[in-house]
Write a protein that holds these residues in place. Structure first.
Motif, PDB file in Angstrom:
ATOM      1  N   VAL A 199       0.836  -1.197   0.000  1.00 23.56           N
ATOM      2  CA  VAL A 199       0.000   0.000   0.000  1.00 23.56           C
ATOM      3  C   VAL A 199       0.872   1.248   0.000  1.00 23.56           C
ATOM      4  O   VAL A 199       0.597   2.201  -0.733  1.00 23.56           O
ATOM      5  CB  VAL A 199      -0.958  -0.012   1.220  1.00 23.56           C
ATOM      6  CG1 VAL A 199      -1.700   1.296   1.327  1.00 23.56           C
ATOM      7  CG2 VAL A 199      -1.930  -1.173   1.117  1.00 23.56           C
ATOM      8  N   THR A 200       1.930   1.237   0.774  1.00 22.92           N
ATOM      9  CA  THR A 200       2.825   2.393   0.827  1.00 22.92           C
ATOM     10  C   THR A 200       3.458   2.656  -0.531  1.00 22.92           C
ATOM     11  O   THR A 200       3.568   3.813  -0.956  1.00 22.92           O
ATOM     12  CB  THR A 200       3.920   2.166   1.882  1.00 22.92           C
ATOM     13  OG1 THR A 200       3.290   1.919   3.141  1.00 22.92           O
ATOM     14  CG2 THR A 200       4.819   3.366   1.996  1.00 22.92           C
ATOM     15  N   GLN A 243       2.188   1.920  -3.438  1.00 27.95           N
ATOM     16  CA  GLN A 243       1.155   2.462  -4.322  1.00 27.95           C
ATOM     17  C   GLN A 243       0.845   3.916  -3.980  1.00 27.95           C
ATOM     18  O   GLN A 243       0.616   4.731  -4.867  1.00 27.95           O
ATOM     19  CB  GLN A 243      -0.110   1.605  -4.245  1.00 27.95           C
ATOM     20  CG  GLN A 243       0.059   0.253  -4.889  1.00 27.95           C
ATOM     21  CD  GLN A 243      -1.151  -0.632  -4.725  1.00 27.95           C
ATOM     22  OE1 GLN A 243      -1.940  -0.467  -3.806  1.00 27.95           O
ATOM     23  NE2 GLN A 243      -1.292  -1.582  -5.623  1.00 27.95           N
ATOM     24  N   GLU A 244       0.847   4.241  -2.697  1.00 33.28           N
ATOM     25  CA  GLU A 244       0.626   5.631  -2.296  1.00 33.28           C
ATOM     26  C   GLU A 244       1.772   6.520  -2.780  1.00 33.28           C
ATOM     27  O   GLU A 244       1.546   7.643  -3.234  1.00 33.28           O
ATOM     28  CB  GLU A 244       0.475   5.723  -0.780  1.00 33.28           C
ATOM     29  CG  GLU A 244      -0.814   5.121  -0.263  1.00 33.28           C
ATOM     30  CD  GLU A 244      -0.867   5.057   1.251  1.00 33.28           C
ATOM     31  OE1 GLU A 244       0.170   5.310   1.915  1.00 33.28           O
ATOM     32  OE2 GLU A 244      -1.942   4.739   1.768  1.00 33.28           O
ATOM     33  N   THR A 245       2.981   6.006  -2.671  1.00 35.35           N
ATOM     34  CA  THR A 245       4.146   6.754  -3.153  1.00 35.35           C
ATOM     35  C   THR A 245       4.050   6.978  -4.651  1.00 35.35           C
ATOM     36  O   THR A 245       4.356   8.070  -5.150  1.00 35.35           O
ATOM     37  CB  THR A 245       5.445   6.001  -2.808  1.00 35.35           C
ATOM     38  OG1 THR A 245       5.500   5.806  -1.392  1.00 35.35           O
ATOM     39  CG2 THR A 245       6.669   6.761  -3.271  1.00 35.35           C
ATOM     40  N   ALA A 292       1.266   7.111  -6.473  1.00 34.44           N
ATOM     41  CA  ALA A 292       0.224   8.108  -6.727  1.00 34.44           C
ATOM     42  C   ALA A 292       0.727   9.517  -6.413  1.00 34.44           C
ATOM     43  O   ALA A 292       0.459  10.465  -7.161  1.00 34.44           O
ATOM     44  CB  ALA A 292      -1.015   7.786  -5.888  1.00 34.44           C
ATOM     45  N   LEU A 293       1.472   9.642  -5.334  1.00 37.29           N
ATOM     46  CA  LEU A 293       2.031  10.947  -4.972  1.00 37.29           C
ATOM     47  C   LEU A 293       3.031  11.422  -6.013  1.00 37.29           C
ATOM     48  O   LEU A 293       3.015  12.590  -6.420  1.00 37.29           O
ATOM     49  CB  LEU A 293       2.697  10.867  -3.593  1.00 37.29           C
ATOM     50  CG  LEU A 293       3.297  12.145  -3.052  1.00 37.29           C
ATOM     51  CD1 LEU A 293       2.227  13.206  -2.862  1.00 37.29           C
ATOM     52  CD2 LEU A 293       4.005  11.866  -1.741  1.00 37.29           C
ATOM     53  N   SER A 294       3.879  10.523  -6.480  1.00 42.18           N
ATOM     54  CA  SER A 294       4.872  10.893  -7.498  1.00 42.18           C
ATOM     55  C   SER A 294       4.212  11.313  -8.796  1.00 42.18           C
ATOM     56  O   SER A 294       4.637  12.275  -9.440  1.00 42.18           O
ATOM     57  CB  SER A 294       5.816   9.716  -7.763  1.00 42.18           C
ATOM     58  OG  SER A 294       6.615   9.458  -6.647  1.00 42.18           O
ATOM     59  N   GLU A 342       7.089   3.617  -9.734  1.00 40.07           N
ATOM     60  CA  GLU A 342       6.413   2.529 -10.445  1.00 40.07           C
ATOM     61  C   GLU A 342       7.171   1.215 -10.270  1.00 40.07           C
ATOM     62  O   GLU A 342       6.565   0.164 -10.063  1.00 40.07           O
ATOM     63  CB  GLU A 342       6.282   2.856 -11.933  1.00 40.07           C
ATOM     64  CG  GLU A 342       5.232   3.887 -12.235  1.00 40.07           C
ATOM     65  CD  GLU A 342       5.120   4.212 -13.720  1.00 40.07           C
ATOM     66  OE1 GLU A 342       6.043   3.871 -14.491  1.00 40.07           O
ATOM     67  OE2 GLU A 342       4.103   4.806 -14.094  1.00 40.07           O
ATOM     68  N   ALA A 374       6.502  -0.089  -6.774  1.00 38.79           N
ATOM     69  CA  ALA A 374       5.152  -0.654  -6.652  1.00 38.79           C
ATOM     70  C   ALA A 374       5.077  -2.021  -7.325  1.00 38.79           C
ATOM     71  O   ALA A 374       4.483  -2.960  -6.789  1.00 38.79           O
ATOM     72  CB  ALA A 374       4.122   0.301  -7.263  1.00 38.79           C
TER      73      ALA A 374
END
Length: 72
Positions: free
Chosen positions: A2-3, A5-7, A9-11, A29, A32
């Protein structure tokens, strides 16, 4: 995972705003994807262990000794 994927999305969001570079997005990417692959491998190992356990407790599924090495 999850972290990662959050990273990612933030990037991507930061890249769209011009506050991040393409290499940062690509690294996120890659991270993830690596996390997803690790999760898939862990789930496979868990399933393999369940098969070996059920065979060991006598669930009725007959596996040759040679085949059991493939489950570990």
């Amino acid at each position: 995972m999850v972290t990662a994927q959050e990273t990612l999305a933030l990037s991507i969001g930061r890249d769209e705003d011009g506050r991040s570079s393409l290499p940062d997005v690509l690294d996120a990417e890659r991270s993830a994807a690596t996390s997803q692959a690790s999760l898939a491998q862990a789930l496979q190992q868990n399933g393999d262990g369940s098969v070996v356990l059920n065979v060991a407790i006598g669930s009725g599924y007959n596996v040759d000794r040679r085949d059991q090495a493939n489950f570990l």
